[in-house]
Design an enzyme around this catalytic site. Structure first.
Site, PDB file in Angstrom:
ATOM      1  N   SER A 113       0.853  -1.186   0.000  1.00  0.00           N
ATOM      2  CA  SER A 113       0.000   0.000   0.000  1.00  0.00           C
ATOM      3  C   SER A 113       0.887   1.234   0.000  1.00  0.00           C
ATOM      4  O   SER A 113       2.022   1.191   0.496  1.00  0.00           O
ATOM      5  CB  SER A 113      -0.898   0.022   1.239  1.00  0.00           C
ATOM      6  OG  SER A 113      -1.546   1.276   1.391  1.00  0.00           O
ATOM      7  N   TYR A 118      -1.415  -0.158  10.537  1.00  0.00           N
ATOM      8  CA  TYR A 118      -1.668  -0.566   9.156  1.00  0.00           C
ATOM      9  C   TYR A 118      -0.499  -0.148   8.262  1.00  0.00           C
ATOM     10  O   TYR A 118       0.047  -0.969   7.510  1.00  0.00           O
ATOM     11  CB  TYR A 118      -2.973   0.043   8.629  1.00  0.00           C
ATOM     12  CG  TYR A 118      -3.178  -0.254   7.163  1.00  0.00           C
ATOM     13  CD1 TYR A 118      -3.439  -1.556   6.737  1.00  0.00           C
ATOM     14  CD2 TYR A 118      -3.075   0.745   6.199  1.00  0.00           C
ATOM     15  CE1 TYR A 118      -3.594  -1.854   5.396  1.00  0.00           C
ATOM     16  CE2 TYR A 118      -3.241   0.457   4.856  1.00  0.00           C
ATOM     17  CZ  TYR A 118      -3.496  -0.839   4.455  1.00  0.00           C
ATOM     18  OH  TYR A 118      -3.636  -1.133   3.120  1.00  0.00           O
TER      19      TYR A 118
END
Length: 254
Positions: free
Chosen positions: A139, A152
């Protein structure tokens, strides 16, 4: 004999889109997912196009993954590709307000689940050799910090570095490793992160023309089908509407 691809988290989002894209091209598929009803329906649908084997298992369950992979039928035993797609983000609160359980869920899924799957399937990918590939779903959160990304983003930074290090260790095997790093994408992933808040989900993507799961599937299909002597190390993608923010500055604070 068709190439065989193993996809984790295949019941929604990127995983489902990849399953459909590769099925269209005739690849044999091994699909994993936690939700049996969804997985079984997808397997039944795609079996009309190609050979598909479903594994109802959670990547966080090491013993379950070991047993599931050990039980693969011989016709699915030799793999050309692995897409480590299973992953999640839980919540958007700043760190002081977060649940330790949520943090551990992200680590167990995004890091430990990816490690378990990779470790268990490496012998099969190495046995295939030249042209085999591992695609990890990272990501832009692993590259750029933002409020509420804490664990995250940290987990995706791990995936990025692990991908690079893994490629070093696989030198000479012919197995390629790529980290795909998407930006703003519209998928069930965000609905999970927002705790099922549909209004917040809709507001996040309104007018932004975000990346769609099919865009990521097409990108991964291209990566897996580049010439066997080419390795795409990292690939960062954003919608045209998205760019980088300026530095945050606190004025007059403590």
């Amino acid at each position: 004999m068709s190439d065989t691809l193993f996809i984790t988290g295949a019941t929604s989002g990127f995983g489902e889109a990849c399953a459909r894209r590769f099925a269209e091209a005739g690849w044999k598929l091994v699909l994993t997912g936690r939700r049996a009803e969804r997985l079984n329906a997808l397997v039944e649908e795609l079996s009309k196009q190609t050979e598909v084997h479903g594994l109802v298992v959670d990547v966080r369950d090491r013993k379950g993954m070991e047993d599931a992979i050990a039980s693969l039928p011989p016709s699915f035993a030799k793999l050309r590709g692995l897409i480590n797609n299973a992953g999640l983000a839980v919540g958007t609160d700043p760190a002081p307000k977060c649940s330790l359980d949520d943090w551990e869920t992200m680590v167990d899924t995004n890091i430990k689940g990816l490690l378990t799957t990779t470790n268990l399937l490496l012998p099969r990918l190495i046995a295939h050799g030249r042209g085999a590939g591992i695609i990890n779903l990272g990501s832009i959160a692993g590259n750029y910090p933002y409020p509420g990304s804490h664990v995250y983003g940290g987990s995706k930074a791990f995936v990025k570095q692990f991908s690079l290090n893994l490629r070093c260790d696989l030198q000479g095997t012919g197995v390629r490793v790529t980290n795909i790093e998407p930006g703003l994408c519209e998928s069930e992933f965000s609905l999970v992160r927002f705790g099922g808040d549909q209004a917040r989900y809709d507001a996040t993507y309104a007018g932004a023309e975000p990346i769609q799961p099919q865009d990521i599937a097409d990108t991964i299909f291209w990566v897996m089908n580049t010439p066997a002597h080419v390795n795409i190390n990292r690939l960062e993608l954003m919608p045209v509407s998205q760019t980088w923010a300026g530095f945050a500055i606190e004025r007059g604070g403590k």
